[in-house]
Design an enzyme around this catalytic site. Sequence first.
Site, PDB file in Angstrom:
ATOM      1  CD  GLU A  30      -2.752   1.305   2.464  1.00 18.51           C
ATOM      2  OE1 GLU A  30      -3.486   2.294   2.602  1.00 18.51           O
ATOM      3  OE2 GLU A  30      -2.744   0.351   3.267  1.00 18.51           O
ATOM      4  CE  LYS A  82      -6.202  -0.222   1.477  1.00 22.53           C
ATOM      5  NZ  LYS A  82      -6.626  -0.717   2.804  1.00 22.53           N
TER       6      LYS A  82
END
Length: 357
Positions: free
Chosen positions: A177, A219
């Site tokens: 992420e 992500k």
Amino acid sequence: MAAQEMEMIARALVAPNKGILAADESTGTIEKRFKNINVPNTEENRRDYRELLFTTPDISKFISGVILYDETIRQKNKEGTPLVEILKQQGLIPGIKVDKGAKPLAGFPGEKITEGLDGLRARFEEYYKLGARFSKWRAVITIGNGIPTLACIKANAHALACYAALSQEAGIVPIVEPEVLMDGSHTLQRCAEVTELTIRIVFEELFMQRVVFEQMLLKPNMVTAGKDSPEQASVSDVAKATIRVLRHSVPAAVPGIVFLSGGQNDILATEHLNAMNQLGPHPWQLSFSYGRALQDAPLHAWLGNPSNRATAQQAFLHRAECNGMARSGKYSEQLEAGSGNGQATARKPIVASASQD
């Protein structure tokens, strides 16, 4: 876990019509959310609220997995059943947040580096035994005057890659992420430039650390103007800009991209995901890994009152279904209006800063 099993889990997490619930808020972050609804931030309340989400009937139709916080993966319900087992009974894959949070980057004012690599191999061994089959590590990149610097992006990309390698070594699918924050007054184009540069450098580091792309998920943030920018882009422009950036930077070998909501309100996050999937087909599955954008409605329906449990679960199921339909570009205003909870549909949450998805 065999490599084939990790690839299967990665693909299961982005199965058609499904996405991920991010329920990995730290104790401090969930305290802010509880404070907004006047609920004391006790371990019992945190457990009861998350159990409410996890036991929502039919939720596995639209949710594939749940990212847990360290406290939650160890908790049991009032009857003594581990919350991890409750997730498995629901057909949901347990995951775990493993980073230790973003801290100031020495020598680089206004920029941060995510910590948590020390002792991570041992923690992964424990989390696997506790039932975690995927993990998440969040890095934050801030756009501002003279930032982000290349040094900040590279430092965070290296940490993300080291984390992902350790996760795969433990048989746990990593969710990588790199979040370019919405904070600021930057333009859509500036966000696109920073996001593409960040993702390119992240994948260079992942390759250098021998991370297997087929056994991971990305992500990222969506490409949007800063929340303080006077020029906010349309849903269509955000979708087109985001897809352009991803096609320039994400290898086709990656099974899926699970967007964070990044402080967008719940309806807007769904609209953006829907618009991006309408631009398909894409090399990867485009899914969601939302925290606030899935939880805002059920949290305000619950209000800490056990008698509101069914209403809160209905609000959660509705938001999950809306995003599930956005997975195939089939979300609509009619579907949005179909909620049994008028509060959930009428409410327009304020866009927040520094997301904790």
